[in-house]
Scaffold this active site. Sequence first.
Site, short mmCIF file in Angstrom:
data_model
loop_
_atom_site.label_atom_id
_atom_site.label_comp_id
_atom_site.label_asym_id
_atom_site.label_seq_id
_atom_site.Cartn_x
_atom_site.Cartn_y
_atom_site.Cartn_z
N ASP A 424 56.05 -74.06 -50.32
CA ASP A 424 56.59 -74.77 -49.16
C ASP A 424 56.61 -73.80 -47.98
OD1 ASP A 424 58.14 -76.07 -47.25
OD2 ASP A 424 59.49 -76.96 -48.73
N HIS A 425 55.79 -74.08 -46.98
CA HIS A 425 55.64 -73.15 -45.86
C HIS A 425 56.88 -73.11 -44.97
CE1 HIS A 425 53.43 -70.31 -43.71
NE2 HIS A 425 52.63 -71.07 -42.99
N ARG A 426 57.80 -74.06 -45.12
CA ARG A 426 59.06 -74.01 -44.36
C ARG A 426 59.95 -72.88 -44.84
NH1 ARG A 426 61.14 -79.95 -45.56
NH2 ARG A 426 60.58 -79.14 -47.62
#
Length: 454
Positions: A424-426
Site C-alpha cells: 500500500d503506497h499510502r
Amino acid sequence: MSEEIVLPELGDGIESADVVSVSVSEGDEVEKDSTVFELETEKAVFDFPSPQSGRITEIRIKVGDTIKVGQVLFTLDSKENKEDNKKPEGDSKKQVSRRESSKAESKKQEPEKKESSKKDKEGGEKKSIPDQEQDSKKEIKTDEPPPMHAEEDQAGDTIPAGPATRKLARELGVKLSAVEGSARGGRITLEDVKSYVKNHLRSAQVAGKAPVKELPDFSQWGPVERKPLSSLRRKVAENLSAAWSSVPLVTQFDEADITELEKMRKKNSAYVTERGGKLTITVFILKAVVASLKAFPQFNASLDLKTGELIYKKYFNVGVAVDTPSGLIVPVIKNVDGKSFTELAIELSELSKRARDRKVSLEELRGGNISISNLGGIGGTGFTPLVNPPDVAVVGLSRSRVSPVWKNETLEPRLIMPFSVSYDHRVIDGADGVRFSRSIAHELETFQELLLEG
C-alpha cells in the site's frame, strides 16, 4: 410452543451463508448440539448444531438457499419449554393461594388509605400542584415492558417491529418503512436495520462510479450455461474489487538465490515428514518474512483513515493462500516467530488440508498481518498479488529456475526464485519496498541465521 431458531452472527463481515445439506426432517427429534444443517460461508464449511433438544416442527430453508444472519432456519418444540409448562398442581394451588392472600391484604389496606385521604382533605396540609402531578405520575408508572406491537410510521403504514428495533432505527435515522423485514409476517428485526444501513453505506461508497454494463444475450451466438456464484467466489469478488479501488498498489519484483537453502530443505525433508509435516519453501519464507517485518515494522501495520493513525502490531501472524476447488482461501498461522521450522511445517500441512476440505474454523482465517501466495508449484515467472486490507503488504512466490550466475569469478548454476512484494503506497514508500524485498532475499540466502534465530 415452538421456538424460532435463527442464523446467529458468524463473524466480522460475514452476513450470509449457503445451505449445503439438511440432515433432519420435520417431526424429527434432535438433541442439543446435534448437527441439523451444513452451511458454507465465503470462508469455510461448517456444521450448524441445534441450540437445544426438542422436536423440529418446521424447516424454513432448503439446500441451495442463501440465508442471512437473523433469518429463521427452523422451528423447534423444545424439551425445555415442555418441562416449563408441566408445573405441579400443588405449586399452582400455592400461587392461587398467594394471589388471594395478596388481594385480601390489599382490601384491608383500602380503608386505611381512604381514612388517610379524608384526614388530608379535612385538616391536612394541602399539596402543591407539582406534588399533585408527581403523585399522578406515580399512579400510572409501570415496570411492564412496552408491548411488541406494530408501529405506524408518518405515512400511517403499519410496520411490525419490536421496541429495540424501533429504538435502533431512531438512533441511526432509519425510516422503518424503507426496511424489508425478514422475520415471519414481515417483522423487522435488529439485523434487518443493520443490513439496511450497511447496504446504504456501500451504495454511498460506489456513488458516482460508472454503472455496471448490461451484458448482451450470448445465447444468440451459441449454447451457454449459467451457474450461480458460490459464497466464497462472491466474497472474493467483493474483496478484490474493494482492494483494487481503495489501495494504491505498488509491486516490487525481486529474486533470491536459494541454492543452499534447497539443499538443506531436501536433506531434512524426511525428518519433518516422519513428524507429520511437509518441509516446503513456504516454511522458510514464513520465517524470512517475519524477520523482515521486525526490521521494517511499517509492513506489519494497518492504516486507520478515520483517526489518521498507523496501527503497529507487535505480533506476527501470517496468512498463507491455499488453492482449493472452491477458490482461494487464506488461513492464518499465528505467532510464527515463536515456532520452529518443524512446527511450522506440521501446522501448515494440517491447515492447508483443512482449507482444501473447507473445514477450517473462522478463527483460523482471522488475525493475519501479511499474506504469502506461492504459485511456484504451478508455474509462472512473476505476478502482482493484491493487498488484502487491512493488511498493507503481500508476498508472491513464483517458480524457481536454474540460471547461470557469475560467482567466484566463474559462472555457476544457481537455483533462483523470483518473488514479488505488493504494498500500500499510502503507508510504504518505494525505497522501503525495495529494502523489504531485499531483506527477504537476504534471509533466504543466509538461512543459517534463520536457524540460529528460531
